[in-house]
Design a protein around this motif. Sequence first.
Motif, PDB file in Angstrom:
ATOM      1  N   THR A 112      -2.294 -10.381 -13.190  1.00 26.56           N
ATOM      2  CA  THR A 112      -0.623 -10.750 -12.481  1.00 26.56           C
ATOM      3  C   THR A 112      -0.902 -10.118 -10.737  1.00 26.56           C
ATOM      4  O   THR A 112      -0.117 -10.233 -10.073  1.00 26.56           O
ATOM      5  N   SER A 113      -1.627  -8.997 -10.659  1.00 25.80           N
ATOM      6  CA  SER A 113      -1.829  -8.302  -9.483  1.00 25.80           C
ATOM      7  C   SER A 113      -2.109  -8.907  -8.322  1.00 25.80           C
ATOM      8  O   SER A 113      -2.971  -9.833  -8.376  1.00 25.80           O
ATOM      9  N   PRO A 114      -1.583  -8.677  -7.234  1.00 21.15           N
ATOM     10  CA  PRO A 114      -2.048  -9.218  -5.963  1.00 21.15           C
ATOM     11  C   PRO A 114      -3.597  -8.949  -5.492  1.00 21.15           C
ATOM     12  O   PRO A 114      -4.158  -9.519  -4.676  1.00 21.15           O
ATOM     13  N   GLN A 163      -4.627 -11.974  -7.315  1.00 22.04           N
ATOM     14  CA  GLN A 163      -4.124 -13.090  -6.983  1.00 22.04           C
ATOM     15  C   GLN A 163      -4.054 -13.089  -5.549  1.00 22.04           C
ATOM     16  O   GLN A 163      -2.869 -12.997  -4.960  1.00 22.04           O
ATOM     17  N   GLY A 175      -0.506 -14.046  -4.333  1.00 21.69           N
ATOM     18  CA  GLY A 175       0.028 -12.712  -4.283  1.00 21.69           C
ATOM     19  C   GLY A 175       0.564 -12.152  -5.738  1.00 21.69           C
ATOM     20  O   GLY A 175       0.381 -12.775  -6.673  1.00 21.69           O
ATOM     21  N   GLU A 176       1.618 -11.196  -5.478  1.00 16.25           N
ATOM     22  CA  GLU A 176       2.051 -10.567  -6.860  1.00 16.25           C
ATOM     23  C   GLU A 176       2.887 -11.634  -7.551  1.00 16.25           C
ATOM     24  O   GLU A 176       3.788 -12.499  -6.993  1.00 16.25           O
ATOM     25  N   THR A 200       7.032 -10.659  -9.330  1.00 14.52           N
ATOM     26  CA  THR A 200       7.720 -10.505  -8.400  1.00 14.52           C
ATOM     27  C   THR A 200       9.074  -9.886  -8.593  1.00 14.52           C
ATOM     28  O   THR A 200       9.620  -9.069  -7.850  1.00 14.52           O
ATOM     29  N   ARG A 202       4.446  -2.600 -13.857  1.00 10.31           N
ATOM     30  CA  ARG A 202       3.562  -2.728 -12.780  1.00 10.31           C
ATOM     31  C   ARG A 202       2.637  -1.391 -12.720  1.00 10.31           C
ATOM     32  O   ARG A 202       1.356  -1.451 -12.387  1.00 10.31           O
ATOM     33  N   ARG A 236       0.222  -1.880 -15.487  1.00 11.54           N
ATOM     34  CA  ARG A 236      -0.875  -2.608 -15.012  1.00 11.54           C
ATOM     35  C   ARG A 236      -1.940  -1.867 -14.771  1.00 11.54           C
ATOM     36  O   ARG A 236      -3.266  -2.157 -14.961  1.00 11.54           O
TER      37      ARG A 236
END
Length: 208
Positions: A21-23, A26, A30-31, A34, A68, A71
């Motif tokens: 799911t990290s920018p 991605q 992006g993130e 969010t 986050r 993660r």
Amino acid sequence: MKIIFSNYKLGAGVATDLVNTSPVVQTTRGELLTDRAALARFLAEHDVRPDALADGRQPDDADLEDVRSLRGEIRAILEADAEEHVVEAASALVRRGGIGPSLYRDAEDRWQWYVATSPDTSVADELAVLMGTGLLGALRTLSHDRFRRCASPVCEGMFVDTSKAGRRRYCMPEVCGNRLNVASHRARRLESARRRPDSRGTGDTDSG
């Protein structure tokens, strides 16, 4: 939350999907985590019901920030070269809120080994126990070779391959695999077009 030892695929799968799911992964979207609602959706999509969110409580900003941060820790474990580091780091995750192992009856009234989370454990720490248990189970059952980087040259994703055959190559097969297949198809078409003779007419005309 009670986490069954034998169901390591759940924890390993959540670990894989959380990391991606990290920018950093991605790069186009992006993130993905969010806001609090996005975290709630992530948990629901993976059928994860932390005790900390019982009685309808929704994740708050602290939960989001902590998940986050977790993660990044999970990614570091997946990237680790040494099995010993995986074991040490994943075990530390389990110790954040885990109790046991203990025997509990499953839905079919059979005794199973579980790790339970202690009361008042945070959402992030419950996830840490779930994923730590899953990563340890995957390492023990499948080997460290199943902790992999995405095979796509344009992706920074990581994953744990829990498939029976062990042939998974992409962190998000429906995205990275298709993207690479499309790119290869376009490259083949371009190469074919370059090799094709010019069909616009090459015959000499008699000017009389």
